[in-house]
Design a protein around this motif. Structure first.
Motif, short mmCIF file in Angstrom:
data_model
loop_
_atom_site.label_atom_id
_atom_site.label_comp_id
_atom_site.label_asym_id
_atom_site.label_seq_id
_atom_site.Cartn_x
_atom_site.Cartn_y
_atom_site.Cartn_z
N PRO A 10 0.82 -1.22 0.00
CA PRO A 10 0.00 0.00 0.00
C PRO A 10 0.85 1.27 0.00
CG PRO A 10 -0.16 -1.18 2.11
CD PRO A 10 0.58 -2.07 1.18
N VAL A 11 2.08 1.16 0.51
CA VAL A 11 2.96 2.35 0.56
C VAL A 11 3.34 2.80 -0.85
CG1 VAL A 11 5.10 3.28 1.55
CG2 VAL A 11 3.89 1.44 2.72
N GLY A 12 3.45 1.85 -1.77
CA GLY A 12 3.86 2.20 -3.12
C GLY A 12 2.75 2.77 -3.99
N PHE A 13 1.51 2.66 -3.50
CA PHE A 13 0.35 3.03 -4.31
C PHE A 13 -0.10 4.46 -4.02
CE2 PHE A 13 -4.37 3.31 -4.36
CZ PHE A 13 -4.59 3.12 -5.71
N SER A 14 -0.38 5.21 -5.06
CA SER A 14 -1.05 6.49 -4.86
C SER A 14 -2.04 6.70 -6.01
CB SER A 14 -0.06 7.65 -4.79
OG SER A 14 0.74 7.70 -5.95
N ASN A 15 -3.06 7.43 -5.75
CA ASN A 15 -4.04 7.70 -6.80
C ASN A 15 -4.75 9.01 -6.52
OD1 ASN A 15 -5.65 6.64 -4.60
ND2 ASN A 15 -7.33 6.55 -6.08
N GLY A 16 -5.53 9.45 -7.45
CA GLY A 16 -6.26 10.69 -7.25
C GLY A 16 -7.00 11.10 -8.50
N GLU A 17 -7.40 12.34 -8.52
CA GLU A 17 -8.10 12.84 -9.71
C GLU A 17 -7.81 14.33 -9.88
OE1 GLU A 17 -12.51 13.05 -9.13
OE2 GLU A 17 -12.01 11.96 -7.30
N PHE A 18 -7.94 14.80 -11.08
CA PHE A 18 -7.78 16.24 -11.33
C PHE A 18 -8.65 16.63 -12.51
CE2 PHE A 18 -4.36 14.03 -13.62
CZ PHE A 18 -4.49 14.53 -14.90
N ILE A 19 -9.00 17.90 -12.51
CA ILE A 19 -9.71 18.46 -13.67
C ILE A 19 -8.70 19.27 -14.47
CG2 ILE A 19 -11.48 20.12 -14.39
CD1 ILE A 19 -13.04 19.18 -11.86
N LEU A 20 -8.59 18.97 -15.73
CA LEU A 20 -7.57 19.63 -16.55
C LEU A 20 -8.07 21.00 -17.01
CD1 LEU A 20 -4.72 18.85 -17.48
CD2 LEU A 20 -5.72 18.18 -19.66
N LYS A 21 -7.32 22.02 -16.61
CA LYS A 21 -7.70 23.38 -17.00
C LYS A 21 -7.14 23.70 -18.38
CE LYS A 21 -7.36 24.72 -12.18
NZ LYS A 21 -6.34 25.22 -11.26
N LYS A 22 -7.63 24.79 -18.92
CA LYS A 22 -7.30 25.17 -20.30
C LYS A 22 -5.80 25.27 -20.56
CE LYS A 22 -8.13 28.95 -23.49
NZ LYS A 22 -8.40 30.37 -23.47
N ASN A 23 -5.07 25.84 -19.60
CA ASN A 23 -3.64 26.09 -19.83
C ASN A 23 -2.74 24.96 -19.32
OD1 ASN A 23 -4.09 28.69 -20.94
ND2 ASN A 23 -4.54 29.38 -18.85
N GLN A 24 -3.34 23.91 -18.86
CA GLN A 24 -2.53 22.83 -18.30
C GLN A 24 -2.19 21.77 -19.34
OE1 GLN A 24 -5.08 21.71 -14.99
NE2 GLN A 24 -3.59 22.55 -13.54
N ILE A 25 -1.02 21.19 -19.17
CA ILE A 25 -0.63 20.04 -19.98
C ILE A 25 -0.21 18.91 -19.04
CG2 ILE A 25 0.18 21.47 -21.90
CD1 ILE A 25 3.07 20.35 -20.80
N VAL A 26 -0.26 17.70 -19.55
CA VAL A 26 0.09 16.53 -18.73
C VAL A 26 1.20 15.74 -19.40
CG1 VAL A 26 -0.80 14.42 -17.67
CG2 VAL A 26 -2.29 16.41 -17.91
N LEU A 27 2.18 15.32 -18.60
CA LEU A 27 3.24 14.43 -19.08
C LEU A 27 3.24 13.17 -18.23
CD1 LEU A 27 6.29 16.89 -19.42
CD2 LEU A 27 4.74 16.16 -21.24
N LEU A 28 3.49 12.05 -18.86
CA LEU A 28 3.74 10.80 -18.15
C LEU A 28 5.12 10.33 -18.60
CD1 LEU A 28 0.52 10.88 -18.47
CD2 LEU A 28 0.63 8.43 -18.04
N ALA A 29 5.93 9.87 -17.67
CA ALA A 29 7.29 9.50 -18.06
C ALA A 29 7.82 8.38 -17.19
CB ALA A 29 8.21 10.72 -17.95
N SER A 30 8.71 7.56 -17.78
CA SER A 30 9.41 6.56 -16.98
C SER A 30 10.53 7.27 -16.21
CB SER A 30 9.94 5.44 -17.86
OG SER A 30 10.73 5.94 -18.91
N ASP A 31 11.23 6.52 -15.33
CA ASP A 31 12.01 7.18 -14.28
C ASP A 31 13.11 8.13 -14.77
OD1 ASP A 31 13.49 5.02 -15.16
OD2 ASP A 31 14.13 4.39 -13.17
N ALA A 32 13.94 7.71 -15.73
CA ALA A 32 15.07 8.57 -16.13
C ALA A 32 14.57 9.88 -16.71
CB ALA A 32 15.95 7.84 -17.15
#
Lengths: 328, 275
Positions: B163-185
């Motif tokens: 359970p320590v390794g797990f995190s989750n949540g939610e967000f509403i993406l605003k007009k000026n926001q961008i999202v990145l997903l990346a592996s560790d390096a």
């Protein structure tokens, strides 16, 4: 402008006279150690190395306990070294094969009626100085297969475990430890010249012994040989020399002392302390966990009167430094 | 599920003097999008496990640790059976059963209509939400750069996650926001570059702790701090990263350049972008 860094292929320097190696070594050692040592990533292009120095003198036939079994010290050490070699192969094993992240050498002292230490690889590896992990995986003295059952998420899965042997137990004759240290230094000098071009995690030398050197007139000779190893370096740090004295009498066992005053009142413990390397800070957490002490301390890579469990713990910590740098 | 829009991603394998090493990262550009980083340092068939995790994500968001555990419980066995056979053929069956296969996972489920985006993270792959107008990092699933000096939490088919390794949540993406997903390096590079240009106490504190660690990442930080564009995260770094995702060649060129400067660890690199 001339480029003074040459990348030598492994083994390329085998037939070059020692005096020439010394010149090349001077060039290699002129390269400064970086400000954050022991941080190089270990890759196939930039491997690291281990050398095991194994005391095979007559006193190694005394009995010691290893995971509930009574064995001679020679048998226990051989089994533990074989397990370490197997663990290295396992850590370098990927689904598509073995990655050669390490070169490994095995040196014995005592054993044969000689004043000199000798290379211990047998079979197709006989006479070799450093051996690649992929070669270790396919060249061994013997292999036994054991059928195993593992319970995974409540389900029984059958498999076959293979136990390999590279080092046979030997207990005979005297303890030419200085000769072993000198042989290791010679191998390391060539290794460092060969790997001078890269960002290489420095080699680690484990000296496993149960007694005092019999090939010296005074302790200074041994200290000089140890110093010769410890002064060698890659750009990522000095070679590490970890001296582990094993004993059937482990009541006064001391591992990774952080201060000289932790040592027993024993000149031999003091000698080993002076011969051994300071451990990199990157491994402080593991040592502090083992000793249940402050991780901010400075630890020396040595043990006196270590039992077999402590020997395994020290080898695990020592090898983990490199293993953790070979994640990718 | 809604289709995903304005989305692109690339992943490339590490390469050494003996050639390309199989890519242990995997990503998914369909809803739910995901990045999984197979941890080759332990276990076997980690690339396959990363791909398997991405391909078997449930259609509905994983919103609790129990749901994560239940999902892994429901998918582990076909993977184990398939690759145990392969492992036994290659003489590495005992290691496969002993070590299993390890991977990180970050995933985002896209909402219907105006609902919020649901995310989960396990391990050190990261999700970033940047506001381009405010020039701020509004969210990062990795809370502190110093977490990268520790061993990551990883999902393994052979045991329950922590359970320590797990995190989750939610967000509403605003007009000026961008999202990145990346592996560790790649995540390390993004977070370091952002923190160097950020003037907050939290950023300074994280970086000084990292500098004191003597870790490999601290060496990377030292090199990045003296670079001429050290503080130009929103004007140079971020546009350059997003632009590089237009083709695998562009992404390769950028990562080669960053690697040469010592800004990227030797690893596989994966990056996803959407807005």
């Amino acid at each position: 402008m001339m480029n003074d860094i040459t990348h030598y292929q492994p083994g390329q320097l085998a037939n070059i006279p020692h005096v020439e190696i010394k010149k090349l070594l001077d060039v290699a050692l002129a390269k400064p150690i970086k400000s954050n040592p022991y941080t190089a990533q270990i890759t196939r292009a930039n491997p690291s190395a281990f050398i095991f120095l194994v005391d095979q003198s007559g006193s190694m036939d005394a009995e010691i306990n290893y995971i509930g079994n009574t064995l001679t010290k020679a048998e226990a050490v051989a089994q533990i070294v074989n397990e370490q070699l197997d663990a290295m192969i396992s850590r370098c094993q990927r689904s598509d094969g073995i990655r050669d992240y390490f070169d490994v050498s095995l040196i014995g002292y005592g054993g044969v009626r000689s004043k000199n230490a000798s290379l211990l690889w047998e079979g197709s590896l006989k006479g070799r100085e450093f051996v690649k992990i992929s070669e270790l995986a396919t060249s061994f003295i013997k292999e036994i297969e054991i059928e195993e059952e593992k319970i995974i998420r409540g389900q029984t899965k059958k498999t076959v475990r293979k136990i390999k042997t590279w080092l046979n137990p030997v207990a005979n004759y005297k303890t030419p430890m200085k000769s072993a240290l000198e042989l290791a230094a010679n191998l390391l000098e060539r290794w460092i010249v060969e790997h001078n071009a890269g960002d290489c995690f420095p080699p680690i030398v484990f000296n496993i012994t149960d007694g005092v050197a019999t090939d010296i007139e005074n302790d200074d000779e041994l200290l000089q040989s140890a110093e010769r190893i410890k002064q060698l370096h890659t750009n990522d740090g000095n070679v590490l020399l970890i001296n582990i004295h094993i004993s059937e009498n482990c009541a006064t066992s001391i591992l990774f002392p952080s201060k000289r005053k932790e040592l027993p009142d024993d000149y031999y413990a003091e000698l080993l302390y002076n011969m051994s390397s300071e451990m990199p800070k990157t491994v402080n957490r593991e040592i502090a966990d083992l000793k249940n002490c402050d991780p901010q301390a400075t630890f020396i890579g040595m043990a006196v009167n270590a039992d077999t469990t402590s020997l395994v713990q020290m080898l695990n910590i020592g090898t983990s430094m490199s293993m953790n740098q070979a994640q990718n | 599920l809604e289709p995903v829009r304005h989305l692109k991603g690339q992943s490339i394998a590490k390469q050494d003097n003996q050639g390309i090493i199989p890519n242990e990262d995997h990503f998914r550009l369909e809803n739910p999008i995901a990045v999984s980083d197979g941890a080759g340092g332990a276990g076997l068939f980690t690339a396959e496990w990363a791909e398997y995790l991405c391909n078997h994500l449930p259609a509905m968001p994983i919103e609790t640790f129990e749901a994560l555990t239940g999902w892994i419980n429901s998918i582990w066995e076909p993977f184990c059976n398939k690759y145990q056979t392969v492992a036994e053929e290659r003489g590495i069956g005992a290691k496969f059963l002993s070590d299993g296969s390890w991977a990180t996972l970050v995933s985002i489920w896209f909402p219907k209509g105006n609902q919020s985006y649901k995310w989960l993270a396990y391990g050190d792959s990261a999700i970033f939400v940047f506001d381009l107008e405010e020039k701020s990092l509004d969210f990062c699933s990795v809370k502190d750069i110093n977490l990268y000096t520790e061993s990551p939490y990883l999902i393994n088919w052979k045991e329950d996650p922590s359970p320590v390794g797990f995190s989750n949540g939610e967000f509403i993406l605003k007009k000026n926001q961008i999202v990145l997903l990346a592996s560790d390096a790649m995540s390390q590079y993004i977070l370091l570059k952002y923190l160097i240009g950020e003037n907050s106490e939290s950023a300074k504190s994280q970086l000084s702790m990292l500098e004191a660690s003597g870790s490999r990442l601290s060496v990377q930080l030292a090199k990045m701090k003296i670079a001429s564009d050290a503080c130009d995260f929103f004007s140079i770094t971020l546009p350059e990263l997003i632009e590089s995702l237009n083709s695998v060649e562009c992404f390769q060129r950028l990562t080669d350049k960053l690697k040469q400067k010592g800004f990227l660890a030797f690893d596989d690199y994966t990056l996803l972008f959407f807005n």
